[in-house]
Design a protein around this motif. Structure first.
Motif, short mmCIF file in Angstrom:
data_model
loop_
_atom_site.label_atom_id
_atom_site.label_comp_id
_atom_site.label_asym_id
_atom_site.label_seq_id
_atom_site.Cartn_x
_atom_site.Cartn_y
_atom_site.Cartn_z
N PRO A 184 0.79 -1.04 0.03
CA PRO A 184 0.04 -0.02 0.02
C PRO A 184 0.58 1.29 0.13
N ASP A 185 1.97 1.37 0.62
CA ASP A 185 3.14 2.67 0.56
C ASP A 185 3.38 2.81 -0.68
N ALA A 186 3.53 1.45 -1.57
CA ALA A 186 4.00 2.00 -3.10
C ALA A 186 2.90 2.62 -3.87
N LEU A 187 1.69 1.90 -3.44
CA LEU A 187 0.30 2.57 -4.27
C LEU A 187 0.03 3.89 -3.91
N ALA A 188 0.39 4.12 -2.79
CA ALA A 188 0.07 5.71 -2.42
C ALA A 188 1.08 6.58 -3.10
N LEU A 189 2.18 6.00 -3.22
CA LEU A 189 3.15 6.78 -4.03
C LEU A 189 2.68 7.14 -5.87
N VAL A 453 4.56 18.80 -8.12
CA VAL A 453 4.67 17.35 -8.76
C VAL A 453 3.54 16.37 -8.14
N SER A 454 3.01 16.83 -7.12
CA SER A 454 1.82 15.81 -6.63
C SER A 454 0.81 15.76 -7.11
N ARG A 455 -0.05 14.68 -7.42
CA ARG A 455 -1.38 14.53 -8.13
C ARG A 455 -2.33 14.50 -6.83
N TRP A 456 -2.43 13.52 -6.05
CA TRP A 456 -2.90 13.43 -4.70
C TRP A 456 -2.17 13.67 -3.82
N ARG A 457 -2.57 14.84 -3.02
CA ARG A 457 -1.72 15.43 -1.98
C ARG A 457 -1.55 14.76 -0.61
N ARG A 458 -2.97 13.84 -0.60
CA ARG A 458 -2.66 12.99 0.68
C ARG A 458 -3.30 11.60 0.24
N PRO A 459 -2.63 10.90 -0.34
CA PRO A 459 -3.00 9.58 -1.25
C PRO A 459 -3.02 8.58 0.03
N GLU A 460 -2.49 8.80 1.45
CA GLU A 460 -2.72 7.83 2.35
C GLU A 460 -4.00 7.71 2.85
N ASP A 461 -4.88 9.02 2.56
CA ASP A 461 -6.11 8.77 3.09
C ASP A 461 -7.11 8.17 2.36
N VAL A 462 -6.54 7.76 1.04
CA VAL A 462 -7.12 7.03 -0.04
C VAL A 462 -7.09 5.54 -0.10
N VAL A 463 -5.55 5.15 0.30
CA VAL A 463 -5.22 3.88 -0.08
C VAL A 463 -5.11 3.25 1.52
N ILE A 464 -6.05 2.16 1.92
CA ILE A 464 -5.90 1.58 2.73
C ILE A 464 -4.69 0.72 3.38
N GLY A 465 -4.46 1.22 4.72
CA GLY A 465 -3.07 0.63 5.18
C GLY A 465 -1.90 1.41 4.57
#
Length: 638
Positions: A184-189, A453-465
């Motif tokens: 999930p960390d890579a998915l958030a990236l 350079v950021s698309r999603w600013r807070r992707p950790e709020d969207v990607v579970i875990g």
């Protein structure tokens, strides 16, 4: 240019035939990278197999077959890439007593390793590579990646503890015990950047070797496994863009603009000439922009016949630069092929993107890049590109905006700044007051760069875990600490965006069709020269890439040199509202998102609804999710 793969079992139990079968299976998964030949090498007593797929470029004879063993039997290598200065190294090694059967650069690299060792051989070479070198005497496997990250290399551990590696994730997935659990960390990236930077990879237990790194693998490391391994610190650095930039800035350039122009001309001419060496047809990607036009001009200036050049354009005029490319080609006298693509032709490619790009990848310019590579491969086997010019010579408008905003923030009183600043989250993407508040909250130049350079600013709020992990845009240690803010902006992009987005995109799109792409501007000598220059030679009176444009003016009229930069994109927003809408709706189905368990459906569905209602900018957020969803469907396919 080729593909490599291999495996090393911690407890050898397979026969030579079983190891060869495994190597063949892993190699076959990346056959597109090397359609001309296949080979494997096994050491049953250790449990090791090396596999190779060959795209023959230099020395088309069987003498270039890999894996290749040294005459003394100590070294075996599987190598993906090109050593452009192999002729000079061959002469030096011959004087030291080495003999050569053929004229491949692989044989030269092997002799260099035999003579000087792996790291010293890498330092003497000028090229691009991903390398696996097996030292039979010491029982050590060396994995290496080139200076700037032109060639990829994945590695990790399978579920049964086997150490596996390969040019693409597909080779690792061909191992029957590889785990396919998403990280999930890579998915958030991916959602934040449109790509997954090294050392991260989309699957747990798998890593990417960063550019300029060398990994020593022995049996103890293989047996220890992933639990005891740190992919950030374990690989050693054999070349660092950050260190080399610092050294170049401190040394500086001792000369005026005229001498700088002469030096750039000499370096680029030689870098281009080295990359024109091939025993197969060769051409150039020509977008009509500064960098590709300069490379094409230098090729044509050193060619006795018209250079083959290729461009592509869309029916959406906002994204079509092919007219400029055609004008440049006419002036230079190249043999130009221009492909004009309507929306249907481009959309036919979308279902193939997960296969082409191997790992989830969401830079939408992947579509025209893949189409351009297909076009070029119909005529040539090698194509030169202009990649690297923006990151070395201040080529992005966002650099100038970030520097201006940094100056403005420094002038604001702290109390006023605290009152105005804020974190609007994803709304910052939409511009207006939300974007302004995000800029004010950035804090420093690195924060401003991260915003850009950021698309999603807070992707950790969207990607579970998911957890937030650091990149070159977050880590203060990634900043040079010398020179100007412009140097810092270019270094962050050189280390991350260039290596992990642009070069990944070109490598996967070209190798998917068996095409080799070469980038003269990324010759390490050109890079170190560029870093030594003052900003005034790169950004002059509002002109980006000042020095390269001055050089290009020797070959083209001003109206073809000085024009607005328009980029190399695709009309994704139009597609998602039109012919891709049903496909996107199926990928973003709320029930599917919830059942698969990677995303929280609510924010994604909200953005999708706003986009369909007319909010034009959300397509960049959505494309990352869609590319992952499409890739996920391939997880159980080999």
């Amino acid at each position: 240019m080729c593909g490599i793969a291999g495996a090393w079992s911690p407890t050898p139990r397979d026969s030579a035939d079983e190891l060869r079968a495994l190597g063949a299976r892993m190699g076959s998964a990346i056959a597109h990278r090397g359609p001309d030949d296949a080979g494997s090498w096994v050491e049953p007593g250790v449990g090791l197999v090396l596999a190779h797929r060959r795209l023959a470029i230099v020395d088309l004879s069987p003498e270039g077959h890999q894996p290749m063993a040294s005459p003394d039997g100590r070294w075996v290598i599987a190598f993906n890439g090109e050593i452009y200065n192999h002729a000079a190294l061959r002469s030096e090694l011959a004087a030291l007593g080495h003999g050569f059967r053929g004229h491949s650069d692989t044989e030269v690299l092997l002799a260099a390793i035999t003579q000087w060792g792996v790291e010293a051989a890498l330092e003497r070479g000028n090229g691009m590579l991903a390398l696996a070198a097996w030292d039979r005497r010491d029982r050590v496997l060396w994995l290496a990646r080139d200076r700037v990250g032109k060639k990829p290399l994945y590695y990790g551990w399978s579920g049964d503890g086997t150490f596996v590696f390969g040019s693409e994730l597909a080779a690792l997935r061909a191992h029957p015990a590889l785990r396919t659990e998403v990280d999930p960390d890579a998915l958030a990236l991916l959602l934040r950047l449109d790509y997954i930077p090294a050392p991260h990879a989309i699957l747990r237990g798998v890593h990417k070797l960063p550019a300029g790194r060398l990994l020593r693998v022995d049996q103890a490391l293989v047996r220890a496994g992933d639990a005891a391994f740190d992919p950030a610190s374990a690989p050693q650095t054999w070349w660092s863009s950050l260190d080399r930039q610092r050294a170049a800035i401190r040394q500086g350039f001792d000369g005026d603009e005229g001498s700088a122009l002469s030096t750039l001309d000499t370096l680029l001419r030689d870098a281009t000439a080295l990359r024109m060496q091939a025993d197969v047809p060769l051409g150039a990607f020509l977008s009509g922009g500064t960098d590709s036009s300069l490379v094409t001009a230098l090729m044509q200036a050193q060619s006795a016949r018209p250079v083959r050049s290729f461009s592509i354009g869309f029916d959406n005029a906002v994204h079509d630069e092919s007219g400029y490319a055609a004008a440049v080609a006419r002036h230079l006298g190249t043999d130009h092929t221009r492909l004009h693509v309507d929306g249907h032709a481009a959309l036919d490619l979308v279902p193939e993107l997960p296969r082409i790009f191997d790992e989830p990848f969401a830079d939408s310019s992947q579509v025209p890049t893949a189409l351009l590579c297909r076009l070029a491969r119909q005529h040539v086997t090698v194509a030169l590109s202009g990649d690297g010019g923006d990151e070395l010579f201040f080529g992005y408008g966002r650099y100038a905006r970030a520097l201006r905003n940094e100056q403005r923030l420094a002038r604001l009183p702290r109390q006023l700044l605290a009152r105005l600043a804020g974190d609007p989250g994803e709304r910052a993407r939409l511009g207006g007051l939300a974007a302004l508040r995000a800029e004010l909250a950035a804090g420093d130049l690195q924060g401003l760069a991260r915003q850009r350079v950021s698309r999603w600013r807070r992707p950790e709020d969207v990607v579970i875990g998911a957890r937030r992990v650091s990149t070159a845009y977050d880590d203060p240690a990634a900043m040079p600490g010398v020179g100007t803010g412009a140097d810092a902006l270019m270094q962050m992009d050189f280390a991350c965006y260039l290596a992990e987005d642009i070069l990944t995109k070109v490598d996967r799109a070209s190798m998917a069709v068996g095409l080799e792409a070469r980038a003269p501007l990324l010759d390490w000598r050109v890079a170190e020269f560029a870093w030594s220059l003052p900003l005034s030679m790169k950004w002059h009176e509002g002109t980006l890439k000042h020095l390269p444009k001055q050089l290009l003016s020797r070959y083209l009229p001003d109206e073809l040199v000085h024009r607005p930069k328009s980029g190399f994109g695709a009309p994704v927003g139009d597609w998602l509202r039109g012919p891709l809408r049903d496909w996107a709706e199926a990928q973003l189905d709320e029930r599917r998102l919830r059942e698969e368990g990677h995303f929280r459906p609510e924010p994604i569905r909200a953005i999708w609804a706003e986009f369909l209602a007319g909010q034009r900018k959300w397509h960049t957020h959505l494309w990352g999710v869609l590319m992952f969803q499409a890739w996920r469907e391939t997880l159980n396919q080999v």
